[in-house]
Design an enzyme around this catalytic site. Structure first.
Site, PDB file in Angstrom:
ATOM      1  N   CYS A  97      44.522   9.263  21.635  1.00  0.00           N
ATOM      2  CA  CYS A  97      44.884  10.488  20.932  1.00  0.00           C
ATOM      3  C   CYS A  97      44.695  10.225  19.433  1.00  0.00           C
ATOM      4  O   CYS A  97      44.438   9.097  19.010  1.00  0.00           O
ATOM      5  CB  CYS A  97      46.331  10.881  21.226  1.00  0.00           C
ATOM      6  SG  CYS A  97      47.546   9.738  20.549  1.00  0.00           S
ATOM      7  N   SER A 120      46.758   5.459  24.977  1.00  0.00           N
ATOM      8  CA  SER A 120      46.593   4.114  24.419  1.00  0.00           C
ATOM      9  C   SER A 120      45.430   3.361  25.065  1.00  0.00           C
ATOM     10  O   SER A 120      45.346   2.146  24.950  1.00  0.00           O
ATOM     11  CB  SER A 120      47.887   3.311  24.600  1.00  0.00           C
ATOM     12  OG  SER A 120      48.951   3.926  23.941  1.00  0.00           O
ATOM     13  N   CYS A 153      52.416   8.245  13.608  1.00  0.00           N
ATOM     14  CA  CYS A 153      51.683   9.467  13.957  1.00  0.00           C
ATOM     15  C   CYS A 153      52.247  10.636  13.151  1.00  0.00           C
ATOM     16  O   CYS A 153      53.469  10.794  13.041  1.00  0.00           O
ATOM     17  CB  CYS A 153      51.828   9.740  15.453  1.00  0.00           C
ATOM     18  SG  CYS A 153      51.184  11.347  15.963  1.00  0.00           S
ATOM     19  N   HIS A 180      62.950   4.024  24.213  1.00  0.00           N
ATOM     20  CA  HIS A 180      61.557   4.050  23.761  1.00  0.00           C
ATOM     21  C   HIS A 180      61.531   3.917  22.239  1.00  0.00           C
ATOM     22  O   HIS A 180      62.336   4.529  21.535  1.00  0.00           O
ATOM     23  CB  HIS A 180      60.882   5.349  24.194  1.00  0.00           C
ATOM     24  CG  HIS A 180      59.400   5.339  24.013  1.00  0.00           C
ATOM     25  ND1 HIS A 180      58.799   5.597  22.805  1.00  0.00           N
ATOM     26  CD2 HIS A 180      58.380   5.096  24.880  1.00  0.00           C
ATOM     27  CE1 HIS A 180      57.488   5.516  22.936  1.00  0.00           C
ATOM     28  NE2 HIS A 180      57.203   5.214  24.190  1.00  0.00           N
ATOM     29  N   GLU A 238      59.736   5.239  19.964  1.00  0.00           N
ATOM     30  CA  GLU A 238      59.627   6.502  19.223  1.00  0.00           C
ATOM     31  C   GLU A 238      60.991   7.179  19.094  1.00  0.00           C
ATOM     32  O   GLU A 238      61.353   7.673  18.020  1.00  0.00           O
ATOM     33  CB  GLU A 238      58.650   7.443  19.924  1.00  0.00           C
ATOM     34  CG  GLU A 238      58.478   8.772  19.183  1.00  0.00           C
ATOM     35  CD  GLU A 238      57.551   9.726  19.906  1.00  0.00           C
ATOM     36  OE1 GLU A 238      56.553   9.261  20.477  1.00  0.00           O
ATOM     37  OE2 GLU A 238      57.829  10.945  19.909  1.00  0.00           O
ATOM     38  N   HIS A 279      54.458   4.917  16.825  1.00  0.00           N
ATOM     39  CA  HIS A 279      55.763   5.361  17.322  1.00  0.00           C
ATOM     40  C   HIS A 279      56.734   5.689  16.192  1.00  0.00           C
ATOM     41  O   HIS A 279      57.673   6.465  16.377  1.00  0.00           O
ATOM     42  CB  HIS A 279      56.418   4.254  18.184  1.00  0.00           C
ATOM     43  CG  HIS A 279      55.646   3.927  19.418  1.00  0.00           C
ATOM     44  ND1 HIS A 279      55.167   2.671  19.679  1.00  0.00           N
ATOM     45  CD2 HIS A 279      55.269   4.697  20.462  1.00  0.00           C
ATOM     46  CE1 HIS A 279      54.522   2.674  20.834  1.00  0.00           C
ATOM     47  NE2 HIS A 279      54.565   3.888  21.335  1.00  0.00           N
TER      48      HIS A 279
END
Length: 688
Positions: A14, A268, A97, A125, A127, A75
């Protein structure tokens, strides 16, 4: 028909991941020493390639070697990480990001206004951890609509706090919609930000559409990749789904008799790995096509023989009597030994039935079941033309009857029993009445992170969720969870019938959240609020209990209408204030550690769980400007208990009182010594 391979248009990197990886390569090309805060992406192949180029991975910014530039991955991280980097003059490049950075900005601004931040995502996680690190006030993470509902039920004043809802960028779209609807039903003024990445949304929808049209889906990506695992979950609802990291994991058997193969990849996954998988699949399919054409050519040669004497029996043997895998045939038993039957099929092949393929019950002796000369109906399981033999199975023929029973169980919603014989990607396989049944991991009743191998060789009961019979290939999907849930509902009904405030239960800790622990007390869940877990102040329930722990609890409150059960865990006898009543009195002298030094005094440990205050005026027998002029945190001191207020939960201490008492004692000793000396002198004078 030639097998068709379709690659999803959105497969692979992405924008955010591509940007992060390019930043690292650019730094390497400039000759800089680079370390990444965690793996730059969840792809072991690319991470290994970067390590070979000198890139090292650190888990904490404090581990950054001198002279290295730290790269913050896509993240994102919490505000405290940026602060540490700035304060310590550590060079860094922010590869967060942009979509994640937007969430950071939202939660920071909204939490400063006093809103409670709700984050749809996996709390562990990176992020989500980073998002929580930008919240100024209360923030909670949940992984499903069910977990959000639990939080709402056990936080009655929650909706008054202007809840703000955001989502992890890779959160599953269908689950996000459920979460939004759930929040809207109970809160009149929620503020919702749709923060799922557009690419993630599009990737999941395309994977769903492709899986619905395919016989099998190949999902490429790292095992630890959140978005890749979500793609697997989406695809597995429609067809067989296999998760691989590289082309090395491809198995030729996966593509046998498949007409449509779908391929997608997580955000990824580098393009070169996707290309390698495509090429390997094409080579496998080409090889299988060549083998199929060779078999057809042999048949054509026998039929179109033009020279020599035409041997009709040979033509029959070489063409019409050829056998293939899955074919049902009849044969004559010509030999019996303990491990197999020898079968004459009337072809050029020697037929064999292994003992474990004759009957479901492998303990039955073959010599007791059949005799030489018997005709038996069998199914071909393997053909080896080169060596001239065929493997056969009577068990598969017998399983047809069992399959009919399974069909009836699906129609009547009855329970089927079977034995688990293999753990496969995404679940387990069970043998039920001679039929292979696939039970997805989510339907096994085994916790998400637990080992499925615990079910191996276990007899299990399950309901049939799905039955398909496509081109003679049966697919049966079962659910152990459906049976367990039914049993749980029965148990829950019994518990709810007899439940009452004050009643005690032995339960099992099912899950932990930031605000408490959920406990299964016999098929129904109750919650121990974090304040009920310990008499001490704790930051997280995990300081007291863990998932799977057996705990003794009692019912504090029960709402029959909502079936909400609040549980108590703290015991009166463990209350430090009760212990204090029996162990400490006013005027007692205690020894304790200084635990904090506010401007107005010092807090000193009286007993475990209770701190007493030594007011600044009671620290010394002279005036001091601040407590830290005399004391520091960690000092061991003696103090006198000058007051205990059990209602207000306060203990007052005085160090000054002990100093004054000591000085008074010393003065008394001096006076006593002086008076004794005076008396002795007077006595001597009188004697003279």
């Amino acid at each position: 028909m030639k097998t068709k391979i379709t690659l999803a248009k959105t497969a692979g990197f992405c924008f955010g991941v591509d940007r992060a990886v390019k930043l690292v390569y650019n730094l390497i090309e400039k000759g800089e020493k680079v370390c990444t805060l965690g793996p730059i992406i969840h792809n072991p192949q690319l991470v290994k390639e970067l390590e070979e180029k000198g890139v090292i991975i650190i888990s904490e910014v404090s581990q950054a070697p001198k002279g290295y530039t730290v790269v913050i991955r896509s993240h994102g991280v919490g505000k405290e990480v940026y602060d540490y980097l700035e304060e310590n003059n550590i060079p860094y490049v922010d590869a967060t990001c942009p979509f994640v950075s937007k969430i950071h900005k939202i939660v920071n601004e909204e939490s400063k206004k006093g809103g409670t931040i709700l984050i749809a995502g996996n709390a562990s996680h990176p992020e989500v951890e980073g998002i929580m690190g930008h919240c100024d006030g209360e923030s909670f993470a949940f992984s499903s609509a069910e977990e959000l509902e639990n939080f709402i039920n056990f936080s009655p004043d929650f909706c008054e706090k202007s809840p703000i809802l955001v989502a992890q960028t890779t959160f599953q779209v269908s689950e996000w919609e459920k979460c939004k609807e759930k929040l809207k039903k109970v809160c009149t003024n929620p503020i919702i930000f749709d923060t799922i990445c557009i690419a993630t949304d599009k990737r999941q929808h395309e994977a769903e559409k492709l899986a619905a049209q395919s016989d099998i889906m190949i999902v490429i990506g790292g095992r630890e990749s959140s978005n890749t695992n979500k793609l697997c979950a989406v695809c597995s609802q429609f067809c067989k789904t296999v998760h691989i990291e590289s082309a090395k994991e491809l198995d030729e058997k996966l593509f046998k008799d498949k007409d449509y193969i779908g391929v997608t990849a997580g955000a990824s996954t580098p393009s070169y790995i996707i290309k390698e998988v495509q090429n390997t699949m094409s080579e496998i399919l080409e090889k299988q096509q060549i083998e199929a054409e060779a078999v057809e050519a042999q048949v054509e040669t026998a039929v179109n023989a033009e020279e020599g004497e035409f041997d009709f029996a040979k033509a029959i043997d070489d063409t019409f009597k050829k056998v293939h895998r899955g074919q049902r045939v009849k044969g004559i038993v010509v030999g019996i030994n303990p491990s197999e039957l020898q079968i004459d099929l009337g072809t050029k092949h020697a037929g064999f039935v292994p003992a474990d393929e004759f009957t479901q019950n492998g303990t039955v002796a073959l010599s007791d079941a059949v005799k030489v000369g018997d005709e038996v109906e069998l199914e071909v399981t393997k053909v080896n033309d080169q060596e001239g033999y065929v493997l056969l199975s009577k068990q598969r023929i017998d399983s047809l009857k069992g399959y009919e029973e399974i069909v009836a169980a699906k129609e009547n919603n009855t329970t089927v029993e079977g034995v688990v014989f293999e753990v496969v990607n995404g679940g387990v396989l069970a043998n039920a009445k001679g039929t292979r049944v696939f039970i997805p991991a989510s339907q096994t009743g085994v916790a998400k992170d637990d080992d499925l191998s615990k079910l191996l060789k276990q007899k299990v009961s399950f309901k049939i969720l799905e039955l398909t019979d496509k081109r003679g290939r049966r697919r049966v999907v079962g659910s152990i969870k459906a049976v367990l849930n039914a049993e749980k509902r029965e148990m829950a009904a019994k518990v709810l019938e007899s439940i009452e405030v004050g009643k005690t239960y032995t339960g099992t800790v099912k899950s932990l959240t930031s605000y408490g622990a959920f406990v299964d007390i016999g098929g129904v869940d109750g919650m121990i609020h974090i304040t009920e877990l310990s008499w001490k102040r704790i930051k997280n329930p995990s300081e007291v209990v863990s998932v799977g722990d057996s705990v003794e609890v009692y019912v504090k409150d029960f709402d029959a209408e909502s079936k909400k059960i609040s549980l108590g865990y703290k015991k009166t006898e463990d209350n430090p204030w009760e212990i204090l009543k029996n162990t400490v009195n006013v005027d007692d002298v205690i020894k304790g550690k200084v635990v904090s030094l506010p401007a107005f005094g010092a807090f000193v440990t009286v007993i475990d769980g209770i701190d007493g205050l030594v007011h600044i005026s009671q620290i010394a027998n002279k005036r001091i400007n601040k407590p830290s002029d005399v004391l520091k945190v960690g000092d061991e001191v003696e103090a006198k208990v000058v007051g205990i207020d059990y209602d207000a939960k306060r203990v007052s201490l005085s160090m000054r009182a002990l100093i004054e008492e000591t000085e008074a004692e010393e003065q008394a000793e001096i006076v006593e010594e002086y008076e004794t000396a005076q008396a002795e002198a007077a006595a001597e004078e009188a004697a003279e």
